[in-house]
Design a protein around this motif. Structure first.
Motif, short mmCIF file in Angstrom:
data_model
loop_
_atom_site.label_atom_id
_atom_site.label_comp_id
_atom_site.label_asym_id
_atom_site.label_seq_id
_atom_site.Cartn_x
_atom_site.Cartn_y
_atom_site.Cartn_z
N GLN A 139 0.82 -1.21 0.00
CA GLN A 139 0.00 0.00 0.00
C GLN A 139 0.85 1.26 0.00
O GLN A 139 0.53 2.24 -0.69
CB GLN A 139 -0.92 0.00 1.23
N LYS A 173 1.56 6.73 -7.12
CA LYS A 173 0.38 7.40 -7.67
C LYS A 173 0.41 8.90 -7.39
O LYS A 173 0.06 9.72 -8.26
CB LYS A 173 -0.89 6.77 -7.09
N ASN A 174 0.86 9.30 -6.21
CA ASN A 174 0.98 10.74 -5.91
C ASN A 174 2.04 11.39 -6.78
O ASN A 174 1.87 12.54 -7.22
CB ASN A 174 1.31 10.93 -4.44
N LYS A 198 2.26 1.87 -3.58
CA LYS A 198 1.22 2.33 -4.51
C LYS A 198 0.87 3.79 -4.27
O LYS A 198 0.74 4.58 -5.22
CB LYS A 198 -0.04 1.46 -4.35
N THR A 199 0.73 4.15 -3.01
CA THR A 199 0.36 5.53 -2.70
C THR A 199 1.44 6.52 -3.14
O THR A 199 1.13 7.57 -3.74
CB THR A 199 0.10 5.67 -1.20
#
Length: 663
Positions: A22, A29-30, A25-26
């Protein structure tokens, strides 16, 4: 179309499909949403956690026709070619087979060209830690300042082997192992989508055995699906060759009860079924680890992946923490031995033998033995075994008058037995243990030792007595008429030539060592260890290993000839057979070097003293509060008129003398 393995069919194609990770991914993506895209990334983590899949998803997100975007469409020309692995602008390099400097030089020549059909040129270097040192040096400058259209993504399972100069030029993302729940949930979805029937317990067992690697879990599910249409726990165990919790539970119970035949029988059954000895010991090690954690932290949920709470609760009384620690150390050493042994079964059987008998030379094994003795003492097992077969002792019937004042008679108390001294003698002393009669002892000659009844009260309570037989008067020669009122004058000593040598049984009983001992007996006495010998031996062994690692070979060669003699009050005595070795160790340079190593190991100053074996005694652990009992001749301190009347009769009947044992 050729069959595709499940891990290839279900490879994630976007960030949302990525299982776990997680934080990774965060962050990615940011970065895509804000446009803060780095020129180099380093993905590190265990195998099968999604490093290469994430690199491909990032390449699609950068080159999507609607991007750069955090959610690539997957249907445009660039996304389809990247998914199929045919894009000319996304290059995957396997450093394990292309890790030389020539391949890196070729990459540097190609990087100057602009992309053919995409926005960025993406270089994915898998297992980058396999690059040679010259290849890393050739990559440094390009990796620090690449062209604006080039992005590097490095993936590795061993980041410690990558130079720090490479680390400093990349943004590092750590991929963690996928949890058991996440893997089990993903496997259920894959099984349903692939038309496989699998039990939830079987999927969870697959997730446990994959050890956090999702690719390994998918491969195992694929293999089980080929084995059987209905995937059960039995199918998974058969494919993996694992033992199972039921058999491990029975094996652990046999070890806990110290039932060696049952433990060896279980091992033989498993080996006959084709189980590997290393697999059996590995799973046993995991099971005992779960039992140890259950005793320490019962709320730790991970231990219930091994067995249920009820089963672990039932096994808890059979094991103590020290014993479990010793068992873990023994299993670990057995697993190391299995790497080089030609007969794995022998290694496994010897390991079970030590586990059942609680044997070993480590501190944990010694603590386990002490723990076992404490349990036996608490349950009374040792006391029962002692009272079941009492040691026979010679006894003599003596009858005493009412107690005399303390000033008249001082009773003798055996200090070695730990009995408190008493100032009075009770009315009835039934049986007084006496030492065995030496050779040549005559019935009419002997020594009577007066002991208080309290000294034998614990023995009387521990051992039930049979009905006392009727007392009989001792058979002896007729004695002269007694005159208890007037004291008899002491008989003059006989000449040395006429008086035969008489045995002294009472002196042997009162003072075990009164005469000079032979040299062999003295040497045997000084061979006894003193203090915390196990800790001293462990410190000495670690000291020699540390100094060997520091290349102090001459000191180690000298020290290996000694053995730990005692360890008391931070003084470590090491005994040497050769005097010159002891003298060399006691020299300032050698002694300081050894004491410095002891300080680093024990975290406290320890003095070292080299002694010669058989010439010294170890220092006492605690200073003696009372002096040793001494044998005193009664003729020097006591007069016969001070003795009670009945005791005087016994002395006259046996023709002996009285010995007083006092402090």
């Amino acid at each position: 179309m050729a069959y595709l393995a499940l891990y290839r069919q279900w490879r994630p194609q976007n960030f949302d499909a990525l299982v776990g990770q997680q934080a990774v991914k965060t962050a990615l993506k940011n970065a895509l949403d804000s446009g803060r895209i780095a020129h180099a990334y380093l993905f590190s983590g265990p195998r099968g956690t999604g490093k290469t899949s994430t690199a491909r998803i990032l390449a699609k997100a950068l080159n999507c026709e609607q991007g750069p975007t955090a959610e690539p469409c997957g249907h445009c020309h660039n996304c389809e070619r990247i998914t199929a692995g045919t894009s000319m602008d996304v290059l995957e390099i396997d450093a394990a087979s292309n890790g030389g400097i020539d391949q890196i030089k070729e990459l540097k020549e190609q990087i100057a060209f602009t992309p053919v059909e995409s926005r960025y040129k993406v270089y994915i270097i898998d297992e980058v830690h396999m690059l040679t040192t010259p290849a890393f040096n050739a990559l440094l400058k390009t990796l620090e300042e690449p062209p604006a259209h080039a992005i590097f993504i490095l993936a590795t399972t061993d980041p410690q082997k990558i130079p720090a100069t490479i680390h400093s030029r990349c943004q590092r993302f750590e991929f963690r192992r996928v949890t058991v729940d996440e893997i089990a949930e993903h496997l259920a979805m894959v099984a349903e989508g692939s038309g496989l029937e699998a039990d939830a317990e079987a999927l969870r067992l697959i997730a446990i055995q994959s050890e956090g690697g999702l690719r390994d879990a998918l491969s195992l599910l694929d293999q089980c699906g080929v084995m059987s249409k209905q995937i059960t726990t039995a199918t998974v165990r058969e494919v993996l060759g694992i033992v199972g919790r039921e058999v491990l539970r029975a094996l652990a119970e046999a070890i806990g009860r110290q039932d060696l035949p049952a433990a060896l029988g279980k091992l033989g059954e498993l080996l006959e079924q084709g189980k590997d000895a290393r697999q059996v010991l590995t799973e046993l090690m995991e099971y005992l680890r779960a039992l140890l954690l259950f005793q320490s932290v019962p709320d730790y949920e991970e231990i219930y992946l091994t067995d249920t709470r009820e089963a672990l609760t039932a096994l808890t009384p059979l094991f103590g923490r020290d014993r479990l620690m010793a068992a873990e150390e023994r299993l670990h050493s057995a697993l190391l031995e299995l790497k080089t042994t030609m007969r794995p079964r022998i290694t496994a059987e010897l390991c079970l033998l030590d586990l059942c008998r609680i044997e070993g030379s480590t501190l944990a094994a010694l603590s386990a033995r002490i723990e076992q003795l404490e349990r036996q003492l608490a349950s009374g097992a040792l006391a029962a075994s002692y009272t079941a077969a009492p040691r026979p002792m010679a006894t003599a019937a003596v009858s005493t008058p009412p107690p005399a004042p303390a000033s008249t008679l001082r009773p003798a108390v055996t200090a070695a037995a730990g009995v408190p001294q008493s100032a009075s003698v009770q009315d009835d002393v039934d049986e007084i243990p006496l030492p065995p009669e030496p050779s040549g002892f005559e019935e009419e000659q002997g020594t009577v030792v007066v002991l208080p009844q309290e000294a034998y009260a614990p023995r009387r309570q521990a051992v039930p007595q049979a009905p006392a037989p009727q007392r009989q008067a001792p058979v002896c020669r007729p004695a002269a008429p007694q005159q208890p009122a007037a004291p008899r004058p002491a008989a003059p000593p006989a000449p040395a030539a006429a008086r035969p040598a008489e045995p002294q049984p009472s002196r042997q009983f009162a003072q075990p060592v009164t005469a000079p001992q032979p040299k062999s007996a003295l040497a045997a006495q000084t061979e006894e260890y003193a203090g915390d010998f196990a800790a001293g031996e462990d410190y000495w062994k670690q000291t020699l290993d540390l100094m060997k690692a520091e290349k102090k070979n001459s000191m180690v060669s000298c020290g290996r000839n000694g053995r730990v003699y005692s360890f008391v009050n931070n003084l470590l005595q090491v005994a040497f057979k050769a005097p010159f070795l002891a003298d060399r160790i006691n020299k300032e340079d050698y002694r300081k070097a050894f004491e410095d190593a002891l300080l680093r190991i024990a975290r406290r100053p320890i003095r070292l003293e080299a002694v010669i074996a058989g010439r010294v005694k170890p220092p006492a652990a605690q200073p003696a509060s009372q002096s040793a009992p001494q044998t005193v001749d009664a003729a020097q301190e006591l007069d016969e008129h001070q003795l009670p009347q009945k005791l005087q009769q016994a002395v006259n009947a046996f023709g002996g003398k009285v010995t007083d044992i006092s402090d």
